[in-house]
Design an enzyme around this catalytic site. Structure first.
Site, PDB file in Angstrom:
ATOM      1  N   LYS A  93     -38.352 -20.385  53.048  1.00  0.00           N
ATOM      2  CA  LYS A  93     -38.052 -19.885  54.399  1.00  0.00           C
ATOM      3  C   LYS A  93     -37.213 -18.610  54.350  1.00  0.00           C
ATOM      4  O   LYS A  93     -37.510 -17.630  55.027  1.00  0.00           O
ATOM      5  CB  LYS A  93     -37.308 -20.953  55.221  1.00  0.00           C
ATOM      6  CG  LYS A  93     -38.086 -22.241  55.404  1.00  0.00           C
ATOM      7  CD  LYS A  93     -37.380 -23.193  56.345  1.00  0.00           C
ATOM      8  CE  LYS A  93     -36.073 -23.760  55.821  1.00  0.00           C
ATOM      9  NZ  LYS A  93     -36.227 -24.727  54.722  1.00  0.00           N
ATOM     10  N   ARG A 115     -32.806 -28.863  63.097  1.00  0.00           N
ATOM     11  CA  ARG A 115     -33.132 -29.884  62.102  1.00  0.00           C
ATOM     12  C   ARG A 115     -33.148 -31.275  62.721  1.00  0.00           C
ATOM     13  O   ARG A 115     -33.492 -32.236  62.042  1.00  0.00           O
ATOM     14  CB  ARG A 115     -32.109 -29.842  60.978  1.00  0.00           C
ATOM     15  CG  ARG A 115     -32.534 -28.966  59.797  1.00  0.00           C
ATOM     16  CD  ARG A 115     -31.340 -28.821  58.873  1.00  0.00           C
ATOM     17  NE  ARG A 115     -31.631 -28.686  57.478  1.00  0.00           N
ATOM     18  CZ  ARG A 115     -31.459 -27.541  56.799  1.00  0.00           C
ATOM     19  NH1 ARG A 115     -31.115 -26.443  57.426  1.00  0.00           N
ATOM     20  NH2 ARG A 115     -31.645 -27.524  55.504  1.00  0.00           N
ATOM     21  N   ARG A 171     -33.957 -22.113  41.122  1.00  0.00           N
ATOM     22  CA  ARG A 171     -33.088 -21.261  41.934  1.00  0.00           C
ATOM     23  C   ARG A 171     -31.622 -21.553  41.621  1.00  0.00           C
ATOM     24  O   ARG A 171     -30.780 -20.660  41.591  1.00  0.00           O
ATOM     25  CB  ARG A 171     -33.365 -21.523  43.428  1.00  0.00           C
ATOM     26  CG  ARG A 171     -32.562 -20.650  44.361  1.00  0.00           C
ATOM     27  CD  ARG A 171     -33.040 -20.760  45.784  1.00  0.00           C
ATOM     28  NE  ARG A 171     -32.480 -21.912  46.490  1.00  0.00           N
ATOM     29  CZ  ARG A 171     -32.775 -22.244  47.756  1.00  0.00           C
ATOM     30  NH1 ARG A 171     -33.643 -21.543  48.449  1.00  0.00           N
ATOM     31  NH2 ARG A 171     -32.210 -23.287  48.323  1.00  0.00           N
ATOM     32  N   ARG A 219     -25.582 -22.048  44.084  1.00  0.00           N
ATOM     33  CA  ARG A 219     -25.486 -23.089  45.109  1.00  0.00           C
ATOM     34  C   ARG A 219     -25.375 -24.448  44.446  1.00  0.00           C
ATOM     35  O   ARG A 219     -26.274 -24.866  43.724  1.00  0.00           O
ATOM     36  CB  ARG A 219     -26.728 -23.055  46.020  1.00  0.00           C
ATOM     37  CG  ARG A 219     -26.636 -22.051  47.103  1.00  0.00           C
ATOM     38  CD  ARG A 219     -27.883 -22.046  47.957  1.00  0.00           C
ATOM     39  NE  ARG A 219     -28.127 -23.330  48.652  1.00  0.00           N
ATOM     40  CZ  ARG A 219     -29.011 -23.472  49.641  1.00  0.00           C
ATOM     41  NH1 ARG A 219     -29.711 -22.420  50.047  1.00  0.00           N
ATOM     42  NH2 ARG A 219     -29.176 -24.633  50.211  1.00  0.00           N
ATOM     43  N   ARG A 269     -31.829 -33.955  49.828  1.00  0.00           N
ATOM     44  CA  ARG A 269     -32.113 -32.960  50.888  1.00  0.00           C
ATOM     45  C   ARG A 269     -33.574 -33.069  51.348  1.00  0.00           C
ATOM     46  O   ARG A 269     -33.858 -32.966  52.543  1.00  0.00           O
ATOM     47  CB  ARG A 269     -31.803 -31.546  50.383  1.00  0.00           C
ATOM     48  CG  ARG A 269     -30.295 -31.273  50.342  1.00  0.00           C
ATOM     49  CD  ARG A 269     -29.940 -30.116  49.436  1.00  0.00           C
ATOM     50  NE  ARG A 269     -30.542 -28.861  49.862  1.00  0.00           N
ATOM     51  CZ  ARG A 269     -30.776 -27.836  49.048  1.00  0.00           C
ATOM     52  NH1 ARG A 269     -30.449 -27.911  47.772  1.00  0.00           N
ATOM     53  NH2 ARG A 269     -31.311 -26.732  49.515  1.00  0.00           N
TER      54      ARG A 269
HETATM   55  P1  AMP Z   1     -30.235 -24.664  53.849  1.00  0.00           P
HETATM   56  O1  AMP Z   1     -29.665 -23.406  53.303  1.00  0.00           O
HETATM   57  O2  AMP Z   1     -31.023 -24.457  55.121  1.00  0.00           O
HETATM   58  O3  AMP Z   1     -30.975 -25.465  52.839  1.00  0.00           O
HETATM   59  O4  AMP Z   1     -28.983 -25.560  54.324  1.00  0.00           O
HETATM   60  C1  AMP Z   1     -28.022 -26.030  53.394  1.00  0.00           C
HETATM   61  C2  AMP Z   1     -27.198 -27.153  53.999  1.00  0.00           C
HETATM   62  O5  AMP Z   1     -26.504 -26.685  55.162  1.00  0.00           O
HETATM   63  C3  AMP Z   1     -28.018 -28.331  54.502  1.00  0.00           C
HETATM   64  O6  AMP Z   1     -28.339 -29.230  53.454  1.00  0.00           O
HETATM   65  C4  AMP Z   1     -27.060 -28.939  55.518  1.00  0.00           C
HETATM   66  O7  AMP Z   1     -26.024 -29.641  54.875  1.00  0.00           O
HETATM   67  C5  AMP Z   1     -26.425 -27.709  56.144  1.00  0.00           C
HETATM   68  N1  AMP Z   1     -27.228 -27.283  57.307  1.00  0.00           N
HETATM   69  C6  AMP Z   1     -27.943 -26.118  57.430  1.00  0.00           C
HETATM   70  N2  AMP Z   1     -28.564 -26.047  58.634  1.00  0.00           N
HETATM   71  C7  AMP Z   1     -28.243 -27.192  59.262  1.00  0.00           C
HETATM   72  C8  AMP Z   1     -28.588 -27.734  60.519  1.00  0.00           C
HETATM   73  N3  AMP Z   1     -29.403 -27.090  61.366  1.00  0.00           N
HETATM   74  N4  AMP Z   1     -28.055 -28.940  60.871  1.00  0.00           N
HETATM   75  C9  AMP Z   1     -27.242 -29.598  60.046  1.00  0.00           C
HETATM   76  N5  AMP Z   1     -26.904 -29.170  58.839  1.00  0.00           N
HETATM   77  C10 AMP Z   1     -27.393 -27.982  58.426  1.00  0.00           C
END
Ligand code: AMP
Length: 369
Positions: A193, A268, A307, A313, A325
């Site tokens: 994404k 989400r 990654r 990360r 996740r």
């Molecule tokens: P991402 O970079 O989108 O994979 O997000 C990393 C982490 O951030 C996720 O595993 C969640 O812990 C938190 N996070 C990101 N976006 C959201 C969201 N819309 N709602 C809740 N937690 C989020």
């Protein structure tokens, strides 16, 4: 929503509400006029539809005539009123009732009074279907008012925007925010994404908001939000809805002039999707599409571990956290497919292949929106 020339308009006053307001005007005026035969004077062009509907409802004998004045240029009322067709009959001693579609600044009304100054009419009464009290700058009495409206440009039911919209049986109001393209980029962690959002934001001139990135930025800078989010993120769990929604609202507000947004990692949950609809609605806008990158789980785990070697990360470094996740995605997030499918806004795209190929697949979907 409708588009006239370059502007977007949203439904504002229904045909039924207009009809009810007209009926009220007719009843009031008929009662006041009694047995006399009034002359209704429609002000062209705007009041052609109103005048026609009004006199059809009028219960007694009446005369109808028109004068033609012009004041608007585009969406702005101008001081300079042009008299294009004046009075063509003698109205001495008659009860004259002006039928206006709308009174805003009152400049047209000023001209009407000038026209009637030397006509020796018995009475000159002003009736208007729409009235903008905030815009009205004159002292002329308005005897009959249909519907008071805020000082925003409207079209329909005789009113136009540069010639268009007069035929519409209902009234539309100009949208505060003009047309935006708002996309939700969807897919499990590791679907690509973020990578694709970088291309899309350039091509379509959109603002990219990644909630994950905003959380990570806050964690790095030790903000209160960062501290709150950290424990959830490290486990691969979702940050609580209200925290995330408040943060997203603030990010959108920071970009008030954007052409549109790419939401990446948001929504989400159903609560977030509903909050996003509400937020878009408050901006007179909407989500145009959810575009989901579809990638197999094992490919995702491999990509994320890869990654993790360079991204720094923590949630990419550990296979259990990665699998959690992905599980959270299927347990809590994938249901959003139904939310957007129900609105006919879900588009699945194969997320396996070269970055360029996937970008092209996304472009094909967006260009068709
Ligand atoms: P991402 O970079 O989108 O994979 O997000 C990393 C982490 O951030 C996720 O595993 C969640 O812990 C938190 N996070 C990101 N976006 C959201 C969201 N819309 N709602 C809740 N937690 C989020």
């Amino acid at each position: 929503m409708i588009k006239l020339h370059d502007k977007y308009f949203k439904p504002f006053i229904s045909a039924k509400e207009i009809d009810d307001a007209l009926q009220r005007l007719v009843d009031e005026i008929a009662e006041d006029v009694g047995d006399e035969i009034p002359v209704f004077v429609g002000i062209l062009n705007g009041s052609f539809m109103l005048t026609s509907d009004f006199v059809k409802k009028y219960p007694n004998t009446c005369e109808v005539t028109f004068i033609k004045l012009a004041s608007y240029e585009g969406v702005k009322s101008t001081e300079d009123i042009q008299r294009l067709i004046g009075l063509t009959q003698d109205l001495t001693n008659r009860t004259v009732i002006i039928l206006e579609d709308i009174i805003d600044t009152g400049n047209t009304l000023h001209e009407v009074h000038r026209i009637f100054k030397n006509e020796n009419v018995k009475a000159l009464k002003i009736a208007t279907l729409f009235y903008k009290p905030e815009a009205y700058k004159k002292d002329f009495k308005l005897h009959y008012v249909g519907i008071e409206i805020p000082n925003k440009f409207i079209v329909g039911y005789g009113l136009d925007y540069d010639g268009l919209g007069r035929h519409l049986p209902e009234v539309y109001q100009i949208k505060d925010t003009q047309h935006m393209t708002n996309l939700v980029l969807f897919g499990p962690p590791g679907a690509g994404k973020g990578t694709q959002a970088e291309f899309l934001k350039e091509k379509y001139n959109l603002v990219h908001i990644s909630t994950g990135d905003v959380f990570r930025y806050n964690i790095k800078n030790d903000t209160a939000l960062g501290m709150l989010a950290k424990s959830y993120i490290e486990k691969g769990a979702l940050v609580p809805d209200q925290v995330t929604i408040d943060m997203l609202n603030a990010e959108v507000d920071k970009n008030a002039d954007a052409n549109g947004f790419i939401f990446d990692g948001f929504p989400r949950t159903n609560a977030q999707a509903e909050a996003l609809d509400k937020l878009m609605d408050s901006k007179d806008s909407q989500i145009n599409a959810m575009i989901a990158l579809e990638v197999d789980d094992e490919v995702l785990v491999k990509r994320l571990l890869e990654r993790g070697k360079t991204s720094g990360r923590k949630d990419d470094a550990n296979e259990d956290v990665i699998r959690n996740r992905i599980k959270v995605y299927y347990d809590e997030t994938a249901i959003l497919k139904d939310f957007y499918t129900a609105q006919d806004k879900y588009f699945g795209v194969d997320g396996v292949g070269s970055i360029e190929d996937i970008t092209q697949r996304l472009n094909a979907v967006i260009d068709k929106l």
